[in-house]
Write a protein that holds these residues in place. Structure first.
Motif, PDB file in Angstrom:
ATOM      1  N   VAL A  11       0.804  -1.221   0.000  1.00  0.00           N
ATOM      2  CA  VAL A  11       0.000   0.000   0.000  1.00  0.00           C
ATOM      3  C   VAL A  11       0.834   1.267   0.000  1.00  0.00           C
ATOM      4  CG1 VAL A  11      -1.994  -1.057   1.108  1.00  0.00           C
ATOM      5  CG2 VAL A  11      -0.187  -0.092   2.508  1.00  0.00           C
ATOM      6  N   GLY A 137      -6.642   1.470   5.438  1.00  0.00           N
ATOM      7  CA  GLY A 137      -7.541   0.533   4.787  1.00  0.00           C
ATOM      8  C   GLY A 137      -8.868   0.445   5.507  1.00  0.00           C
ATOM      9  N   THR A 252      -5.403  -5.139   6.390  1.00  0.00           N
ATOM     10  CA  THR A 252      -5.151  -6.499   5.903  1.00  0.00           C
ATOM     11  C   THR A 252      -4.625  -6.510   4.471  1.00  0.00           C
ATOM     12  OG1 THR A 252      -7.496  -6.682   5.286  1.00  0.00           O
ATOM     13  CG2 THR A 252      -6.840  -7.579   7.424  1.00  0.00           C
ATOM     14  N   ASN A 253      -4.924  -5.496   3.666  1.00  0.00           N
ATOM     15  CA  ASN A 253      -4.401  -5.487   2.297  1.00  0.00           C
ATOM     16  C   ASN A 253      -2.905  -5.210   2.247  1.00  0.00           C
ATOM     17  OD1 ASN A 253      -5.043  -2.728   3.018  1.00  0.00           O
ATOM     18  ND2 ASN A 253      -4.684  -2.174   0.890  1.00  0.00           N
TER      19      ASN A 253
END
Length: 289
Positions: A11, A137, A252-253
């Motif tokens: 990210v 996120g 979590t991404n």
């Protein structure tokens, strides 16, 4: 490695121009009004002529920060803030309470910076690397350590909204109860419930149960900032003293399958690594401690 090299896999990195920060409850009930009770920000500009604003847009207390600083590359700014800006009011030793709060600190700059938070009391301190808004996120899992003394200690996490009409959804597993939010009743699992927040508001959840693996998310994909840890705890449990634990967690991404663990400089202390995976509290555990 420079601060600009810190990467959040998937990210982006830890540098940015805008942050939403919450200092979790740091409570010592067995030591009244200890000295050294304050919170601090450490801000590292990556360029010259960096202008930094520190505010609490939704909090109107007399202790609210309203600062404008100028920084330059290779010079870290130490910014002390009044301790009442943490979720639990200064000198309060109330335990066993979840709450909705407006004590969300906004750090905004005209150029990229790195921000680190220190939640400090004389007998209980921890710090965390702050994550900028552009890497936040919509799904997180809490990380805590089981309270050693449920009468005095709590697991806790906080979710901070960065937009109005953000509904924070919490999946409470079976066998887990959450401390009541303000004056409401205790929340017992298994259940799923939502908390509606506007921008620059946060909800802090506390519990005597281990909250590791509890899922916190928004159904519409609205990003939010997430902080997790303990008011105080022991790790390992054989140690004589307890300390505050706090971390801003990545979504979590940004999770991955391999990590580097930095050792402590003291060789007489055990290295502890805490592991978990989604929707499986049984996977939480300490490695090498």
């Amino acid at each position: 490695m420079s601060v600009s090299d810190i990467q959040v896999q998937g990210v982006g990195d830890a540098t940015g121009k805008s942050y939403a920060i919450v200092f979790l409850s740091n409570i010592i009930r067995d030591a009244a009004n200890p000295k050294g009770d304050q919170v601090e920000l450490y801000i590292a500009p990556l360029e010259t002529d960096t202008i930094i604003n520190i505010t609490t847009p939704s909090y109107d207390g007399v202790d609210k920060p309203d600062l404008q600083l100028e920084g330059t590359v290779n010079a870290v700014l130490q910014v002390p803030l009044l301790s009442n800006i943490r979720v639990t009011p200064k000198d309060s030793r109330v335990i066993g309470r979840s709450t909705i709060t407006s004590k969300v600190i906004k750090v905004e700059a005209n150029k990229n910076i790195v921000v680190y938070g220190i939640n400090k009391k004389k007998y209980s301190t921890d710090g965390f690397l702050a994550l900028p808004l552009n890497v936040l996120g919509s799904e997180y899992f809490a990380f805590c350590n089981s309270p050693v003394n449920p009468d005095d200690d709590r697991c806790q996490f906080a979710a901070a909204a960065i937009a109005d009409d953000t509904v924070i959804v919490i999946d409470v597993p079976e066998g887990v109860s959450l401390d009541p939010i303000n004056d409401e009743e205790q929340i017992k699992g298994p259940t799923t419930f939502g908390v509606s927040l506007d921008s620059d508001q946060a909800v802090e959840i506390q519990s005597i149960f281990d909250l590791t693996g509890v899922r916190v998310y928004t159904k519409n994909g609205q990003p939010f900032a997430f902080f997790s840890g303990n008011t105080r705890t022991k790790l390992p449990t054989s140690r004589g003293s307890r300390d505050h634990l706090a971390e801003q967690l990545p979504p979590t991404n940004a999770w991955a399958s391999s990590y580097f663990s930095m050792p402590t400089p003291r060789k007489d202390l055990a290295e502890c690594v805490w592991l978990t995976k989604p929707n499986n509290k049984a996977a939480g555990g300490v490695v090498g401690c």
